[in-house]
Design an enzyme around this catalytic site. Sequence first.
Site, PDB file in Angstrom:
ATOM      1  N   HIS A 103       0.819  -1.214   0.000  1.00  0.00           N
ATOM      2  CA  HIS A 103       0.000   0.000   0.000  1.00  0.00           C
ATOM      3  C   HIS A 103       0.852   1.264   0.000  1.00  0.00           C
ATOM      4  CE1 HIS A 103       0.253  -0.188   4.555  1.00  0.00           C
ATOM      5  NE2 HIS A 103       0.224   1.127   4.416  1.00  0.00           N
ATOM      6  N   ASP A 127       1.217  -7.701   2.164  1.00  0.00           N
ATOM      7  CA  ASP A 127       1.422  -6.264   2.004  1.00  0.00           C
ATOM      8  C   ASP A 127       2.903  -5.915   1.848  1.00  0.00           C
ATOM      9  OD1 ASP A 127       0.945  -3.584   1.838  1.00  0.00           O
ATOM     10  OD2 ASP A 127      -0.243  -3.455   3.662  1.00  0.00           O
ATOM     11  N   SER A 147       3.947   2.367   8.420  1.00  0.00           N
ATOM     12  CA  SER A 147       3.698   1.387   7.363  1.00  0.00           C
ATOM     13  C   SER A 147       4.959   1.155   6.559  1.00  0.00           C
ATOM     14  CB  SER A 147       2.593   1.879   6.438  1.00  0.00           C
ATOM     15  OG  SER A 147       1.349   1.870   7.079  1.00  0.00           O
TER      16      SER A 147
END
Length: 728
Positions: free
Chosen positions: A86, A222, A662
């Site tokens: 992402h 991810d 992230s």
Amino acid sequence: MRNKMIAPLAAALTLALAPLAGHADEGMWKPSQMPELAAQLKARGLELDPASLSDLAGKPLNAVISLGGCTASFVSPQGLVVTNHHCAYGTIQYNSTPERDLLADGFVAASFAEELPADPNARIYVTQAITDVTDRIVEGLDGMDGKDRYDAIEARSKALVAECEQPGGLRCNVYNFNGGLEFSLIRQLEIQDVRLVYAPPAAIGKYGGDEDNFEWPRHTGDWSFLRAYVGKDGKPAPYAKDNVPFEPESWLTVSQEPLQAGDYVMVTGYPGRTNRYRLASEVQDTIEWGYPESVAYFKDYLATIERTTAGDKAAALKYASTIAGINNALKLYQGQLDGFAQMDDPVGMKRAREDALKAWLAGRGAEGRAQVAALAELERELAASEATRERDRWFPSVASGGLTGTAVTLYRNAIEQARPDAERESGYQARDAARLQGRMKSMDKRYDAEVDKALTKLRIERYLAQVPAGSRVPELDAWLGITASDKTVPDLDARLDALYAGSSLGDEAARLALLEADRAAIEASDDAALRFAVQVMPALLRLEDEAEARSGRISALRPKFMQAMIDFNASQGKPVYPDANSSLRITFGTVRGYSPRDAVQMEPFTTLAGIVEKDTGVEPFDAPKAQLDAIAAGKGARYRMASLGDVPVNFLSDVDTTGGNSGSPTLNAKGELVGLLFDGNYESLSADWIFNPDLTRSIHVDTRYMRWAMDEVDHAERLLEEMGLPHD
């Protein structure tokens, strides 16, 4: 000045260390604080020298990098970078077309030559030095207030940045910590040529989609790989075909040892923002107005894009990254509201804490009374800002993003270019020229006139509905052809049609040419979007001055509150660390699950079997056939976890993280890469404001799953070999 402000903070940290063991999992610590935490780190299981976690020039910290909103890390001597899927989503979208949809199908470069250039503004930042500059920022500020104080801090920060950036290829910024109690100058190597190397298909990289976002159990792959490139001389340079891979000083080693429940882990990264030291009034405003307003707007924003891109794949691809970001923010804010709702009066909790602080300060003589007075003044200043909150939110939104935002940016750039560089507004200095050009070049990839027109209409309607008559902006009302008492614009659709039909800013060449235009040329232009910018700019500048004056006043008050709170927390043995502010931090803990409610226990690992159990064949639970076949065939025995009898997919830990983390590398006790942080659990989202150690968990993708998919599904063996990893 430094002895008055910084020394008490260091002393407060020392006071808090002894009882810290029970709170070791709370805290996003600055690297410079890690030696002071040596006992706690060793007790948790760290096998490295704790001092190494404060060495920016050594491994592992010099392998941890920022993408400007996400974190990543070097994993090979040839500048190979791993981060979240992402986090690379915008780059994947940038390279996608209806005919070659890399978001859906994934991408694996078979060679260096096949690696794809990212968005022109994509950057990799390698932190080289963090220097305390508090003395140089705050000296002589006493007695200054409002706009003068703001301008002094800004001018000193710009001077420090200009001095720092004298050698080429550097990006420097001044960060404030603890509300302006401390300031640090952070120097980073800025790598401008970033390329896409490998991304799994969305059915792996975004498995579970927004439905699973922030939920546990998760089964999401991810990850994505990028590469840093530089000029042939080894120095940062804009994209060029003959650039060469960057050679980092060090890179992370991917662990081949089994990670188990209860093991030590740590996350190094660039967490964006937490609000744990905010006042009760700020929490109340967020719960009652800020987040509900955002949630309602995000829902309408997504519905508008969905409606206007229906049946148009090209337009849908342009807004895919925007949709992903808005969906994430929507669930984040709603999750924080739900978390607050589960608490027993969060505003009351904050207020009780402040009352206890005031009572404690009352026993500290004149210094304590001065801090209580500063707190009272801070509360009054914050209350005053609420009077114009609707105006300050919705008017700028009309003038930002898409066509109107581009016009405003071009006009503001022309205004600023007439000033000496040091006096220009941040974002319009010489150091920002490449970024501005990159924005103008990349706009076509994320702009559709019909979609943007509908979003502009939505923002105008929000402005008309939410801003009270007494706070309305005359310049915008005049452009709309209405008075402050009007709640609608009868001919709004026609006005917007004329705006978009009468502007050439949808053309890249026109935008780039206008970057070179002076103020007079733009003010004389008959371009409809530029006419809008010229009409509303006085209001934008006026509100900017008001906001800066308020910021200056607050900057004189919040540090006093923060010093009091730090001392108070330390006296009670509570952790003493600054709120997150996008600077490099380290957090540590263990691999473990949690119990969200009575009789429910969340285990710390998920497996390949869980992917099959969730699979429906319909997005977002539509695992690729190649993956399902590999699972069914039992491929990849080398990646299995003995205690599970399967390949681990995602895992939980109690490390303290937030947005911006992230893509952060998750390291084991030896400093080896065992995972990538990519999410938090839904129950922990309100921890940005109020930390709950029982429920706060971070979610990581296990590198064993990443290696399994690279090996058995996507056939990215070239990259496994580059990282020195065996494969089948």
